[in-house]
Design a protein around this motif. Structure first.
Motif, PDB file in Angstrom:
ATOM      1  N   TRP A 160      -0.712  -3.067  -4.061  1.00 46.65           N
ATOM      2  CA  TRP A 160      -0.865  -2.102  -3.109  1.00 46.65           C
ATOM      3  C   TRP A 160      -1.513  -2.537  -1.897  1.00 46.65           C
ATOM      4  O   TRP A 160      -2.580  -3.297  -1.984  1.00 46.65           O
TER       5      TRP A 160
ATOM      6  N   TRP B 142      -4.346  -2.097   0.063  1.00 36.94           N
ATOM      7  CA  TRP B 142      -5.489  -1.413  -0.246  1.00 36.94           C
ATOM      8  C   TRP B 142      -6.698  -1.829   0.616  1.00 36.94           C
ATOM      9  O   TRP B 142      -7.178  -2.923   0.360  1.00 36.94           O
TER      10      TRP B 142
ATOM     11  N   ARG C 225       0.396   3.972  -0.556  1.00 35.79           N
ATOM     12  CA  ARG C 225       1.265   4.109  -1.908  1.00 35.79           C
ATOM     13  C   ARG C 225       2.834   4.542  -1.450  1.00 35.79           C
ATOM     14  O   ARG C 225       3.022   5.079  -0.385  1.00 35.79           O
TER      15      ARG C 225
ATOM     16  N   ASP D 201       6.022   2.141  -6.407  1.00 35.93           N
ATOM     17  CA  ASP D 201       5.240   1.178  -6.658  1.00 35.93           C
ATOM     18  C   ASP D 201       4.724   1.171  -7.952  1.00 35.93           C
ATOM     19  O   ASP D 201       4.780   2.038  -8.909  1.00 35.93           O
TER      20      ASP D 201
ATOM     21  N   VAL E 192      -4.278   4.354  -9.079  1.00 36.28           N
ATOM     22  CA  VAL E 192      -3.961   2.704  -9.188  1.00 36.28           C
ATOM     23  C   VAL E 192      -5.178   1.979 -10.042  1.00 36.28           C
ATOM     24  O   VAL E 192      -5.000   0.971 -10.600  1.00 36.28           O
TER      25      VAL E 192
END
Length: 136
Positions: A33, A35, A98, A102, A109
């Motif tokens: 991801w 992130w 997101r 995914d 997550v």
């Protein structure tokens, strides 16, 4: 006066993107991801209500800037924002892009599967894109 020191787990699990007015903006090493992690550069702060009122406003402003830039850059379906701190107590705020389909969508997550490292070139390109978006 205490000096800000980044928690070693954050240091090991992420790479610095840039310094904002308040935070060290970091990219998580997990490539599943996009992130980001905002870490206020203040010593001994663990809770979101502990910074000064001015720092709280600045943190909120920086979360909005980072979340907006991440959504624009990635075209994410949803941006997740959270400050948990159960494992790493140092105050830090996660901003995660997101996408439907995914890894673990629509679940959280945290604690899902095994982290996947970035290829250096892809990580560096994302960091540069983030820096450009946040510096304009």
């Amino acid at each position: 006066m205490d000096v800000f020191t980044l928690d070693p787990r954050l240091q090991n699990d992420s790479k610095s993107v840039m310094q904002t007015g308040l935070c060290d903006l970091r990219l998580s090493a997990d490539a599943r991801w996009p992130w980001l992690i905002l870490v206020p550069r203040r010593a001994d702060i663990t809770e979101i209500f502990e910074p000064t009122p001015l720092d709280q406003v600045l943190l909120t402003f920086e979360i909005e800037l980072v979340a907006s830039a991440l959504k624009t850059i990635t075209g994410a379906t949803k941006i997740n924002v959270g400050a948990l701190g159960n494992v790493v107590r140092q105050l830090h705020v996660h901003v995660i892009a997101r996408f439907e389909g995914d890894a673990n969508w629509p679940g959280p997550v945290w604690g899902f599967g095994k982290a996947e490292p970035y290829e250096d070139a892809k990580r560096d390109a994302l960091i540069e894109t983030l820096r450009e978006a946040l510096s304009s």
